[in-house]
Enzyme design. Structure first.
Site, PDB file in Angstrom:
ATOM      1  N   GLU A   1      -2.031   5.143   3.051  1.00  0.00           N
ATOM      2  CA  GLU A   1      -1.993   3.742   2.635  1.00  0.00           C
ATOM      3  C   GLU A   1      -3.348   3.180   2.230  1.00  0.00           C
ATOM      4  OE1 GLU A   1       1.678   4.441   5.095  1.00  0.00           O
ATOM      5  OE2 GLU A   1      -0.442   4.960   5.279  1.00  0.00           O
TER       6      GLU A   1
ATOM      7  N   ASP B   1       0.808  -1.220   0.000  1.00  0.00           N
ATOM      8  CA  ASP B   1       0.000   0.000   0.000  1.00  0.00           C
ATOM      9  C   ASP B   1       0.840   1.269   0.000  1.00  0.00           C
ATOM     10  OD1 ASP B   1       1.052  -0.023   2.564  1.00  0.00           O
ATOM     11  OD2 ASP B   1      -0.802  -0.722   3.487  1.00  0.00           O
TER      12      ASP B   1
ATOM     13  N   GLU C   1      -0.434  -8.877  -1.517  1.00  0.00           N
ATOM     14  CA  GLU C   1      -1.015  -8.383  -0.266  1.00  0.00           C
ATOM     15  C   GLU C   1      -2.236  -7.515  -0.577  1.00  0.00           C
ATOM     16  OE1 GLU C   1       1.311  -7.528   3.681  1.00  0.00           O
ATOM     17  OE2 GLU C   1       0.880  -5.604   2.739  1.00  0.00           O
TER      18      GLU C   1
ATOM     19  N   HIS D   1       5.997   4.615  13.652  1.00  0.00           N
ATOM     20  CA  HIS D   1       6.349   5.452  12.506  1.00  0.00           C
ATOM     21  C   HIS D   1       5.141   6.012  11.765  1.00  0.00           C
ATOM     22  CE1 HIS D   1       5.319   1.709  10.455  1.00  0.00           C
ATOM     23  NE2 HIS D   1       5.188   2.414   9.348  1.00  0.00           N
TER      24      HIS D   1
ATOM     25  N   ARG E   1       2.085   7.997  10.211  1.00  0.00           N
ATOM     26  CA  ARG E   1       1.807   9.438  10.178  1.00  0.00           C
ATOM     27  C   ARG E   1       0.696   9.822  11.148  1.00  0.00           C
ATOM     28  NH1 ARG E   1       3.025   8.497   4.724  1.00  0.00           N
ATOM     29  NH2 ARG E   1       4.616   9.891   3.849  1.00  0.00           N
TER      30      ARG E   1
ATOM     31  N   HIS F   1      12.726   5.614  14.331  1.00  0.00           N
ATOM     32  CA  HIS F   1      12.624   6.009  12.926  1.00  0.00           C
ATOM     33  C   HIS F   1      13.341   7.337  12.712  1.00  0.00           C
ATOM     34  CE1 HIS F   1      10.775   6.923   9.017  1.00  0.00           C
ATOM     35  NE2 HIS F   1      10.415   5.666   8.967  1.00  0.00           N
TER      36      HIS F   1
END
Length: 379
Positions: free
Chosen positions: A131, A95, A117, A209, A211, A242
């Site tokens: 995503e 994604d 996937e 990580h 957003r 990250h």
């Protein structure tokens, strides 16, 4: 038949690598490995680990890049790569922006797109962002949907995609994990030496990580980790941080002074697999971790409000807890002190497969698209 496999982030590379390796051992498929390079340093670690040399490196990463700029560069560069190498099929995974762009460019070139996937959904187009949008675009242009689970396949069928185009294949991440675990358990010395402070101790492994967790979410999570570290001084908390400044700044501010919190650089894939294997439990917002950890018997507390991987939740191997400080402290504490609660999250069978997904996907591609490829070659 020429198959172009596109990947650009570390998770993509991990999940595409077993397909590339399996294709290289076949005589009926010539694989073209195309790296778009969003996570360049971390990406190189993965390709080196699996012994893969990209045939194409588009090098799209730029400092401070926007999604709009990345998408524009990705579309143009992939279009040029297809014109140059003339593949018969394009394969994209998951994604990411590179997956979405590979699907769009395949569509523009009227080439079959294989989506690995496929079918993951949260039903909220803004979560995770971007995503959920990316994966829906991939579905629109796919000629073959390789769904990791029946739940993912059902999502696609419910949206109206043809049953003939949807196949439950399992998830290639388990192929990669099994290969890597076997290797790292046989040669653990370098990681034991590097992480000597945690050797033989109970350990909570942390990743963050997404957003949607930037800002208040990551600060709340860090506050919870601080409370847990003070509450359980004998437990080690290992946090590969990250590189994004939105993560680095609050993590360093809130956690840097604690002796049993180990803030380390983003771990190489084999190192991270070793850390998962050593962990008591995992606190994470990563989709890949939700898929991998059940194979290692490690409970995962997911710091998100929704997940496109409900199978692990249904199996009891993962639990959605969000980032509320009090909730995180409560749930981690429970697993650290309650043996029955901990054992209940250790499952016998991973719902994402047993490690033979890559071969299954390549068989499907060869069966479905070989005739189309031969027809195009004769035109």
């Amino acid at each position: 038949m020429k198959l172009m496999c596109v990947f650009g982030t570390r998770p993509e590379a991990i999940k595409v690598a077993p397909i590339i390796l399996a294709a290289q051992s076949r005589s009926d498929i010539k694989v073209i490995a195309c790296s778009t390079g969003q996570h360049r340093e971390m990406l190189d670690q993965v390709t080196e680990h699996f012994g893969i040399r990209p045939d194409l490196e588009l090098k799209l990463m730029q400092p401070g890049q926007t999604l709009t700029g990345l998408t524009a560069r990705c579309l143009t560069s992939l279009g040029d790569a297809i014109d140059l190498h003339q593949p018969d099929c394009i394969l994209g995974q998951g994604d990411t922006t590179s997956a979405m762009c590979s699907g769009m460019v395949a569509f523009y070139h009227r080439l079959p797109f294989i989506h690995v996937e496929a079918g993951l959904r949260t039903t909220d187009i803004n979560s995770p962002f971007p995503e959920e949008f990316n994966r829906r675009v991939c579905s629109l242009v796919s000629g073959l949907h390789c769904a990791p689970t029946q739940t993912a396949a059902d999502n696609l069928l419910r949206e109206g995609y043809s049953e003939d185009d949807v196949t439950v294949t399992g998830n290639t991440v388990i192929d990669a994990l099994r290969w890597t675990v076997q290797k790292e358990r046989a040669e653990p010395h370098r990681w034991i030496e590097k992480h000597s402070k945690i050797a033989g101790k109970r350990m909570v492994l942390i990743t963050a990580h997404r957003r949607e967790n930037h800002g208040d979410g990551i600060r709340s999570l860090c506050s919870a980790i601080r409370q847990l570290a003070e509450k359980f001084p004998q437990v080690q908390f290992v946090y590969p941080v990250h590189l994004n400044p939105n993560i680095q700044q609050p993590v360093q501010e809130i956690l840097a002074d604690l002796s049993n919190v180990h803030l380390i650089a983003p771990a190489e894939y084999p190192e991270f697999v070793w850390l998962m294997d050593q962990a008591t439990l995992i606190l994470s917002d990563s989709g890949g971790v939700q898929e991998e950890a059940p194979s290692l018997g490690k409970p995962v507390l997911v710091t998100r409000e929704s997940t496109e991987r409900p199978e692990a939740v249904a199996a009891g191997a993962t639990k959605l807890i969000g980032t509320d400080c009090n909730r995180v402290v409560q749930e981690v504490s429970r697993l650290l002190v309650d043996k029955a609660a901990y054992a209940a999250m250790q499952v016998d069978t991973n719902p994402y497969g047993g490690g033979k997904t890559s071969a299954r996907i390549l068989d499907l591609i060869a069966e479905r698209f070989a005739v189309q490829s031969a027809t195009r070659a004769n035109v």
